[in-house]
Design a protein around this motif. Structure first.
Motif, PDB file in Angstrom:
ATOM      1  N   ASP A  68      59.810 -45.244  60.118  1.00 30.52           N
ATOM      2  CA  ASP A  68      58.507 -45.610  61.037  1.00 30.52           C
ATOM      3  C   ASP A  68      57.560 -44.541  61.214  1.00 30.52           C
ATOM      4  O   ASP A  68      56.962 -44.429  62.278  1.00 30.52           O
ATOM      5  CB  ASP A  68      59.360 -45.989  62.370  1.00 30.52           C
ATOM      6  CG  ASP A  68      60.440 -44.692  62.703  1.00 30.52           C
ATOM      7  OD1 ASP A  68      60.980 -45.037  63.738  1.00 30.52           O
ATOM      8  OD2 ASP A  68      60.460 -43.795  62.023  1.00 30.52           O
ATOM      9  N   PHE A  69      57.600 -43.357  60.478  1.00 38.88           N
ATOM     10  CA  PHE A  69      56.522 -42.659  60.380  1.00 38.88           C
ATOM     11  C   PHE A  69      56.305 -41.973  59.081  1.00 38.88           C
ATOM     12  O   PHE A  69      56.832 -42.114  57.983  1.00 38.88           O
ATOM     13  CB  PHE A  69      57.000 -41.432  61.118  1.00 38.88           C
ATOM     14  CG  PHE A  69      57.908 -40.433  60.773  1.00 38.88           C
ATOM     15  CD1 PHE A  69      59.284 -40.935  60.603  1.00 38.88           C
ATOM     16  CD2 PHE A  69      57.619 -39.054  60.306  1.00 38.88           C
ATOM     17  CE1 PHE A  69      60.156 -39.840  60.385  1.00 38.88           C
ATOM     18  CE2 PHE A  69      58.755 -38.467  59.796  1.00 38.88           C
ATOM     19  CZ  PHE A  69      59.775 -38.728  59.665  1.00 38.88           C
ATOM     20  N   GLN A  70      55.023 -41.346  58.544  1.00 39.81           N
ATOM     21  CA  GLN A  70      54.813 -40.907  57.408  1.00 39.81           C
ATOM     22  C   GLN A  70      55.213 -39.523  57.402  1.00 39.81           C
ATOM     23  O   GLN A  70      54.887 -38.522  58.132  1.00 39.81           O
ATOM     24  CB  GLN A  70      53.139 -40.879  57.286  1.00 39.81           C
ATOM     25  CG  GLN A  70      52.635 -42.457  57.272  1.00 39.81           C
ATOM     26  CD  GLN A  70      51.118 -42.377  57.045  1.00 39.81           C
ATOM     27  OE1 GLN A  70      50.322 -41.311  57.369  1.00 39.81           O
ATOM     28  NE2 GLN A  70      50.604 -43.456  56.172  1.00 39.81           N
ATOM     29  N   ALA A  71      55.940 -39.280  56.403  1.00 36.84           N
ATOM     30  CA  ALA A  71      56.655 -37.845  56.226  1.00 36.84           C
ATOM     31  C   ALA A  71      55.741 -37.138  54.950  1.00 36.84           C
ATOM     32  O   ALA A  71      55.793 -37.325  53.932  1.00 36.84           O
ATOM     33  CB  ALA A  71      57.841 -37.999  55.656  1.00 36.84           C
ATOM     34  N   THR A  72      55.022 -35.993  55.636  1.00 36.45           N
ATOM     35  CA  THR A  72      54.147 -35.248  54.792  1.00 36.45           C
ATOM     36  C   THR A  72      55.121 -34.373  53.782  1.00 36.45           C
ATOM     37  O   THR A  72      54.763 -33.976  52.891  1.00 36.45           O
ATOM     38  CB  THR A  72      53.177 -34.311  55.538  1.00 36.45           C
ATOM     39  OG1 THR A  72      54.005 -33.650  56.347  1.00 36.45           O
ATOM     40  CG2 THR A  72      52.103 -35.149  56.231  1.00 36.45           C
ATOM     41  N   THR A  73      56.376 -34.051  54.424  1.00 34.06           N
ATOM     42  CA  THR A  73      57.206 -33.164  53.915  1.00 34.06           C
ATOM     43  C   THR A  73      58.528 -33.573  54.147  1.00 34.06           C
ATOM     44  O   THR A  73      58.925 -33.960  55.209  1.00 34.06           O
ATOM     45  CB  THR A  73      57.172 -31.745  54.438  1.00 34.06           C
ATOM     46  OG1 THR A  73      55.769 -31.272  54.445  1.00 34.06           O
ATOM     47  CG2 THR A  73      57.841 -30.604  53.670  1.00 34.06           C
ATOM     48  N   MET A  74      59.184 -33.681  52.951  1.00 31.24           N
ATOM     49  CA  MET A  74      60.710 -34.050  53.006  1.00 31.24           C
ATOM     50  C   MET A  74      61.360 -32.424  52.453  1.00 31.24           C
ATOM     51  O   MET A  74      61.057 -32.167  51.561  1.00 31.24           O
ATOM     52  CB  MET A  74      61.170 -35.224  52.272  1.00 31.24           C
ATOM     53  CG  MET A  74      60.459 -36.536  52.728  1.00 31.24           C
ATOM     54  SD  MET A  74      61.221 -37.814  52.005  1.00 31.24           S
ATOM     55  CE  MET A  74      60.425 -39.055  53.087  1.00 31.24           C
ATOM     56  N   PHE A  75      62.684 -32.482  52.959  1.00 33.10           N
ATOM     57  CA  PHE A  75      63.637 -31.298  52.563  1.00 33.10           C
ATOM     58  C   PHE A  75      64.710 -31.991  52.111  1.00 33.10           C
ATOM     59  O   PHE A  75      65.119 -33.026  52.732  1.00 33.10           O
ATOM     60  CB  PHE A  75      63.919 -30.519  53.693  1.00 33.10           C
ATOM     61  CG  PHE A  75      62.690 -30.097  54.625  1.00 33.10           C
ATOM     62  CD1 PHE A  75      61.971 -30.704  55.536  1.00 33.10           C
ATOM     63  CD2 PHE A  75      62.002 -28.611  54.153  1.00 33.10           C
ATOM     64  CE1 PHE A  75      60.868 -30.441  56.259  1.00 33.10           C
ATOM     65  CE2 PHE A  75      60.909 -28.403  54.717  1.00 33.10           C
ATOM     66  CZ  PHE A  75      60.150 -28.960  55.831  1.00 33.10           C
ATOM     67  N   TRP A  76      65.435 -31.294  51.111  1.00 38.84           N
ATOM     68  CA  TRP A  76      66.875 -31.673  50.775  1.00 38.84           C
ATOM     69  C   TRP A  76      67.664 -30.631  50.991  1.00 38.84           C
ATOM     70  O   TRP A  76      67.550 -29.475  50.550  1.00 38.84           O
ATOM     71  CB  TRP A  76      67.026 -32.140  49.286  1.00 38.84           C
ATOM     72  CG  TRP A  76      66.140 -33.450  49.162  1.00 38.84           C
ATOM     73  CD1 TRP A  76      64.787 -33.742  48.696  1.00 38.84           C
ATOM     74  CD2 TRP A  76      66.798 -34.876  49.299  1.00 38.84           C
ATOM     75  NE1 TRP A  76      64.519 -34.927  48.503  1.00 38.84           N
ATOM     76  CE2 TRP A  76      65.478 -35.797  48.753  1.00 38.84           C
ATOM     77  CE3 TRP A  76      67.924 -35.278  49.422  1.00 38.84           C
ATOM     78  CZ2 TRP A  76      66.077 -36.950  48.650  1.00 38.84           C
ATOM     79  CZ3 TRP A  76      68.269 -36.577  49.335  1.00 38.84           C
ATOM     80  CH2 TRP A  76      67.144 -37.532  49.111  1.00 38.84           C
ATOM     81  N   TYR A  77      68.749 -31.023  51.555  1.00 33.10           N
ATOM     82  CA  TYR A  77      69.973 -30.058  51.940  1.00 33.10           C
ATOM     83  C   TYR A  77      71.076 -30.469  51.401  1.00 33.10           C
ATOM     84  O   TYR A  77      71.342 -31.579  50.918  1.00 33.10           O
ATOM     85  CB  TYR A  77      70.197 -29.952  53.433  1.00 33.10           C
ATOM     86  CG  TYR A  77      69.025 -29.507  54.310  1.00 33.10           C
ATOM     87  CD1 TYR A  77      67.946 -30.224  54.551  1.00 33.10           C
ATOM     88  CD2 TYR A  77      69.047 -28.079  54.867  1.00 33.10           C
ATOM     89  CE1 TYR A  77      66.854 -29.926  55.391  1.00 33.10           C
ATOM     90  CE2 TYR A  77      67.863 -27.685  55.353  1.00 33.10           C
ATOM     91  CZ  TYR A  77      67.177 -28.536  55.831  1.00 33.10           C
ATOM     92  OH  TYR A  77      66.067 -27.994  56.735  1.00 33.10           O
ATOM     93  N   ARG A  78      71.972 -29.488  51.121  1.00 37.84           N
ATOM     94  CA  ARG A  78      73.295 -29.756  50.685  1.00 37.84           C
ATOM     95  C   ARG A  78      74.458 -29.097  51.601  1.00 37.84           C
ATOM     96  O   ARG A  78      74.278 -27.728  52.342  1.00 37.84           O
ATOM     97  CB  ARG A  78      73.560 -29.105  49.273  1.00 37.84           C
ATOM     98  CG  ARG A  78      74.885 -29.257  48.579  1.00 37.84           C
ATOM     99  CD  ARG A  78      75.001 -28.518  47.280  1.00 37.84           C
ATOM    100  NE  ARG A  78      76.120 -28.863  46.412  1.00 37.84           N
ATOM    101  CZ  ARG A  78      76.413 -28.366  45.441  1.00 37.84           C
ATOM    102  NH1 ARG A  78      75.355 -27.817  44.570  1.00 37.84           N
ATOM    103  NH2 ARG A  78      77.484 -28.620  44.666  1.00 37.84           N
TER     104      ARG A  78
END
Lengths: 111, 117
Positions: free
Chosen positions: B27-37
């Protein structure tokens, strides 16, 4: 880079009592401080956050305080309930940078 | 809060195969995505940052050829674990933020439990 320290690592409280979790950060440029609740096997859920232009924010039983001078912020949960039991993470970041997380606090609320 | 959907929630794969994990901001535009472990009883470890339409930026010690990240649109990022080994078994979590808005809160997906056998 930013370093976030979180204490305590575990916390047990009686139902109805208050719980306080504290974090310190190292980078004075950080201006955003969220708190997350993570239940077993799930992703973190944002419960409250505070920005550097305010000193305190409250949402029902949850409050966060920020002391920019001392570079520390705290999560306060009042009238704790068993469903508050989870792992809580604090984090800090500047605008447009990744969050840096504390190591987490495992909160147990004993009925 | 905003909704970030991560799929699958768990996957078991054989050593040597590849696994793709999807992260969608609903429901929103993600300019940035992060991946975590995340390892058991530990905090979240940032693996990489991806901006829409750009190559991902990997944290030190994370192999970019092993963990392929694609962020082709403002609502979708994928993490592909290539040639998986048992030591890749972990809980992988994505996070999405919109740095073009006043509200830059980070919302997380439900996580993906990867088990490599």
């Amino acid at each position: 880079g930013e370093n976030v320290e979180q204490h305590p690592s575990t916390l047990s409280v009686q139902e109805g009592d208050s719980a306080v979790i504290k974090c310190t950060y190292s980078d004075s440029a950080s201006n955003y401080f969220p708190w997350y609740k993570q239940e077993l096997g799930k992703g973190p859920q944002l419960i409250i956050d505070i920005r550097s232009n305010v000193g305190e924010k409250k949402d029902q039983r949850i409050a966060v305080t920020l002391n920019k001078t001392a570079k520390h912020f705290s999560l306060h949960i009042t009238e704790t309930q068993p469903e508050d039991s989870a792992v809580y993470f604090c984090a800090a970041s500047e605008r447009n940078t990744p969050l840096v997380f504390g190591k987490g606090t495992r909160l147990s609320v004993i009925a | 809060g905003a909704v970030v959907s991560q799929h699958p929630s768990w996957v078991i794969c054989k050593s040597g195969t590849s696994v793709k994990i999807e992260c969608r901001s609903l429901d929103f535009q993600a300019t940035t995505m992060f991946w975590y472990r995340q390892f058991p009883k530990q905090s979240l470890m940032l693996m990489a940052t991806s901006n829409e339409g750009s190559k991902a930026t990997y944290e030190q010690g994370v192999e970019k050829d092993k963990f392929l990240i694609n962020h082709a649109s403002l609502t979708l990022s994928t993490l592909t674990v290539t040639s998986a080994h048992p030591e890749d078994s972990s809980f992988y979590i994505c996070s999405a933020r919109n740095f073009h808005s006043l509200n830059t809160e980070a919302f997380f997906g439900q996580g993906t439990r990867l088990t490599v056998v």
